[in-house]
Enzyme design. Structure first.
Site, mmCIF file in Angstrom:
data_model
loop_
_atom_site.group_PDB
_atom_site.id
_atom_site.type_symbol
_atom_site.label_atom_id
_atom_site.label_comp_id
_atom_site.label_asym_id
_atom_site.label_seq_id
_atom_site.Cartn_x
_atom_site.Cartn_y
_atom_site.Cartn_z
ATOM 1 N N TYR A 255 0.679 -1.240 0.245
ATOM 2 C CA TYR A 255 -0.085 -0.009 0.067
ATOM 3 C C TYR A 255 0.936 0.959 0.079
ATOM 4 O O TYR A 255 1.443 1.273 1.055
ATOM 5 C CB TYR A 255 -1.209 -0.229 1.026
ATOM 6 C CG TYR A 255 -2.266 -1.090 1.134
ATOM 7 C CD1 TYR A 255 -2.488 -1.990 2.554
ATOM 8 C CD2 TYR A 255 -2.774 -0.860 -0.548
ATOM 9 C CE1 TYR A 255 -3.840 -2.971 2.152
ATOM 10 C CE2 TYR A 255 -4.040 -1.621 0.160
ATOM 11 C CZ TYR A 255 -4.394 -2.249 1.253
ATOM 12 O OH TYR A 255 -6.137 -3.375 1.133
ATOM 13 N N ASP A 283 -6.292 -0.896 -6.325
ATOM 14 C CA ASP A 283 -7.529 -0.780 -6.288
ATOM 15 C C ASP A 283 -7.897 0.130 -5.276
ATOM 16 O O ASP A 283 -9.399 -0.158 -4.341
ATOM 17 C CB ASP A 283 -8.408 -1.699 -6.467
ATOM 18 C CG ASP A 283 -7.998 -3.009 -5.941
ATOM 19 O OD1 ASP A 283 -7.840 -4.334 -5.521
ATOM 20 O OD2 ASP A 283 -7.015 -2.810 -4.694
ATOM 21 N N HIS A 372 -10.144 -7.396 -5.382
ATOM 22 C CA HIS A 372 -9.355 -7.182 -4.142
ATOM 23 C C HIS A 372 -10.497 -8.357 -2.977
ATOM 24 O O HIS A 372 -11.047 -7.711 -2.114
ATOM 25 C CB HIS A 372 -10.347 -5.771 -3.269
ATOM 26 C CG HIS A 372 -9.291 -5.377 -2.433
ATOM 27 N ND1 HIS A 372 -8.014 -4.252 -2.334
ATOM 28 C CD2 HIS A 372 -8.739 -5.051 -0.839
ATOM 29 C CE1 HIS A 372 -7.575 -4.129 -1.477
ATOM 30 N NE2 HIS A 372 -7.763 -4.936 -0.512
HETATM 31 C C1 LIG Z 1 -9.655 -11.181 2.570
HETATM 32 C C2 LIG Z 1 -9.574 -10.336 2.965
HETATM 33 C C3 LIG Z 1 -8.720 -10.124 1.157
HETATM 34 C C4 LIG Z 1 -7.874 -8.735 1.243
HETATM 35 C C5 LIG Z 1 -7.083 -8.366 2.711
HETATM 36 C C6 LIG Z 1 -7.663 -8.336 3.677
HETATM 37 C C7 LIG Z 1 -9.025 -9.880 3.735
HETATM 38 C C8 LIG Z 1 -9.276 -10.557 5.541
HETATM 39 N N1 LIG Z 1 -6.391 -7.277 2.686
HETATM 40 S S1 LIG Z 1 -7.199 -5.671 3.161
HETATM 41 O O1 LIG Z 1 -7.623 -5.274 4.531
HETATM 42 O O2 LIG Z 1 -6.374 -4.611 3.021
HETATM 43 O O3 LIG Z 1 -8.607 -5.352 2.748
HETATM 44 C C9 LIG Z 1 -5.407 -6.212 1.432
HETATM 45 C C10 LIG Z 1 -4.538 -5.786 2.058
HETATM 46 O O4 LIG Z 1 -4.095 -5.757 3.099
HETATM 47 N N2 LIG Z 1 -3.570 -5.625 0.580
HETATM 48 C C11 LIG Z 1 -4.433 -6.468 -0.226
HETATM 49 O O5 LIG Z 1 -3.773 -6.084 -1.675
HETATM 50 N N3 LIG Z 1 -5.735 -6.613 -1.158
HETATM 51 C C12 LIG Z 1 -5.677 -7.424 0.523
HETATM 52 N N4 LIG Z 1 -7.046 -7.849 0.381
HETATM 53 C C13 LIG Z 1 -7.281 -8.504 -1.192
HETATM 54 C C14 LIG Z 1 -6.525 -10.025 -1.339
HETATM 55 O O6 LIG Z 1 -5.561 -9.920 -1.812
HETATM 56 C C15 LIG Z 1 -7.172 -10.470 -2.636
HETATM 57 O O7 LIG Z 1 -7.441 -9.786 -3.478
HETATM 58 C C16 LIG Z 1 -8.389 -11.348 -1.892
HETATM 59 O O8 LIG Z 1 -8.914 -11.570 -1.237
HETATM 60 C C17 LIG Z 1 -8.454 -12.811 -3.567
HETATM 61 O O9 LIG Z 1 -9.891 -13.005 -2.722
HETATM 62 P P1 LIG Z 1 -10.561 -14.425 -2.373
HETATM 63 O O10 LIG Z 1 -10.499 -13.412 -1.028
HETATM 64 O O11 LIG Z 1 -11.867 -14.654 -2.517
HETATM 65 O O12 LIG Z 1 -9.384 -15.296 -2.497
#
Ligand SMILES: Cc1cc2c(cc1C)[n+](S(=O)(=O)[O-])c1c(=O)[nH]c(=O)nc-1n2C[C@H](O)[C@H](O)[C@H](O)COP(=O)(O)O
Length: 510
Positions: A255, A283, A372
């Site tokens: 990020y 995104d 995401h």
């Molecule tokens: C489930 C989950 C996803 C997060 C995630 C945290 C969780 C609990 N976090 S978030 O808190 O900021 O949204 C990140 C993150 O740190 N950075 C990122 O690039 N994607 C983040 N993602 C998105 C992740 O990298 C994938 O794009 C997404 O999880 C793929 O979908 P599935 O969970 O259905 O496999």
């Protein structure tokens, strides 16, 4: 000098607030307004709650007992956070924990119920697919952790579309092909992997498991798959790198911080530690509204992974821990990234073919077609649908080999992986299933989840008539239904309820 609980208690106001983390005292007074999760969380959780009434009274009167915040601190902050972000002069030294008031934990019926469900949960061998882990996790995880992991943005339409999009793709399998020996290994960014998926970046691993992301590191090593290390990990970046063994490959998810000096330091440290890819998340100029997360008790949790200004902490954990993210990030920053690192650069969260073309022209090495996990823009299309839009355009230009294309979102079966590869993806990222299996069963859970995917992969490759991933191609899938977003026409309840089925007149006369 060893401090006593009594001495700490004297610093229990906004003017002077000391807290204890892991047996050491810290003066967080000046830090309170800067805390990305807002001051409330420190003041609230820092208070040793003898009773809720007691806490409410003290909070209302601005009198707080700065106390042991360890339990609340750990899931959200990497262990090196205070060393990295709190000036050394505020590190007050060891505390004689024998002199710190022990909290009378009020009986929590909800927690008792959860413990009973854990006692009755299925044994690991009863999990036969990735969705089984989700069902167990939902039943056994702490509510706040489940809320954070499972939530999607707004109405969670995209989160559900991610998985159901794969159900709109059908196979056109080949027959009478020798599929005795199956090899589904591949390479991603030049790294040889046993199977075409990687563990994608998901924040706050310690919400689900006290060890956090290092559990995923160990499982990734065992199954020879790549792990993408999240910026917002609960474990420190170095802990996760240190947990890797031998030539295990890890990527960094970034990020981008408003303060580019912090970003530069993080990127160059990752490269010096041997990271093999920089995945810039594009995104999330602002984290989405994940309403389950906002409702959970993390309404004002903080994270000081990186210094940011105080934030509106009524938006749940996600918003609270992301105030440092730079919404001004744009294409003009790509050359700067190319100047500060030699790592391959991949844009994570690309959602239309025009931006894939721009990424190729900008000279980046890859993109992840992703929304995401449905946690950002609701009604964004699934990664696999965007993939079906992108690849024919790249093939037309003969550009399909100029960039590595990944997708993530909703991958729950090996058939999902095979569909993505048939359409031209190099590999897929998987997020929640590994969080759920880790939360429910620890590393054995993640191991089983990865092994189940390998077993499914072998069977489905055989049934589709391919013995290696390079044979997977678009003729093996039928994607005509993929872009159909029609929901079922609402059922004609009125018509159905008054409709008189044809009745034999003689019958009626009776
Ligand atoms: C489930 C989950 C996803 C997060 C995630 C945290 C969780 C609990 N976090 S978030 O808190 O900021 O949204 C990140 C993150 O740190 N950075 C990122 O690039 N994607 C983040 N993602 C998105 C992740 O990298 C994938 O794009 C997404 O999880 C793929 O979908 P599935 O969970 O259905 O496999």
């Amino acid at each position: 000098m060893v401090l006593t609980g009594k001495e700490i208690e004297e610093h229990n106001s906004r003017e002077s607030c000391w807290v204890i983390v892991h047996g050491k005292a810290y003066d967080v007074t000046e830090f309170l307004p800067e805390h990305p999760g807002g001051p409330k969380i420190i003041l609230k959780y820092a208070v040793r709650s003898i009773s809720k009434r007691h806490v409410d009274w003290h909070t209302a009167n601005g009198q707080l007992q700065g106390k042991d915040a360890t339990e609340e601190f750990d899931p959200i902050h990497p262990p090196d956070t205070l060393d990295k972000y709190l000036d050394k002069s505020k590190h007050l030294g060891d505390v004689d924990m024998g002199t710190v008031k022990q909290e009378e934990k009020e009986a929590d019926p909800e927690e008792q119920e959860r413990q009973d469900r854990i006692a009755r949960m299925p044994i690991l061998e009863q999990c036969y697919n990735l969705m089984d882990f989700e069902a167990v996790a939902k039943n056994t995880m702490k509510k706040t952790a489940w809320a954070y992991y499972s939530s999607g943005a707004d109405d969670e339409i995209t989160m559900r579309e991610n998985h159901s999009a794969f159900h709109k793709i059908w196979f056109r399998p080949r027959i009478l092909v020798d599929v005795e020996k199956i090899d589904f290994s591949t390479t991603m960014l030049g790294t040889k992997c046993d199977i075409p998926f990687y563990v994608t970046a998901t924040a706050l691993g310690k919400l689900g498991n006290p060890e956090g992301e290092v559990v995923l590191t160990r499982a990734a090593k065992k199954h020879n798959v790549v792990q993408m290390i999240p910026t917002l990990a609960s474990c420190s970046f170095d802990e996760i790198m240190d947990a890797a063994e031998g030539d295990q490959v890890q990527w960094m998810q970034l990020y981008v911080n408003k303060d580019r000096a912090i970003t530069k330091k993080i990127v160059q440290h990752a490269e010096s530690r041997g990271c093999k890819g920089l995945f810039i998340t594009v995104d999330a100029p602002q984290l989405g509204r994940r309403e389950k997360d906002m409702r959970s008790k993390f309404t004002d949790v903080g994270s000081s992974v990186q210094n940011g200004d105080s934030t509106d902490n009524s938006q749940g954990a996600a918003r609270a821990i992301s105030s440092f993210i730079d919404p001004a990030l744009s294409w003009k920053d790509i050359p700067w990234f190319q100047s500060i690192t030699k790592m391959p650069i991949i844009l994570k969260g690309v959602q239309r073919v025009e931006d894939v073309i721009r990424a190729i022209e900008a000279g980046v090495q890859g993109v992840v077609l992703s929304n995401h996990g449905g946690r950002q823009l609701d009604f964004a299309r699934s990664g696999v649908e965007v993939l079906a839009e992108v690849m024919p355009v790249l093939r037309e230009r003969n550009w399909e080999d100029r960039i590595e294309i990944y997708i993530d979102g909703g991958v729950r079966r090996a058939t999902d992986i095979i569909k993505a590869l048939c359409l031209g993806a190099k590999g897929v990222g998987i997020g929640r299933p590994f969080l759920y299996s880790m939360s429910a069963y620890g590393q054995p859970g993640v191991d089983r989840a990865m092994q189940l995917l390998k077993d499914e992969m072998e069977m489905n490759m055989r049934l589709i008539g391919c013995s290696s991933v390079d044979q997977l191609n678009p003729t093996l899938v039928d994607t005509r239904g993929l872009s159909m977003h029609t929901t079922g026409v609402p059922s004609d309840t009125l018509g159905l309820s008054i409709y008189d089925p044809l009745v034999n007149p003689k019958e009626k006369a009776k």
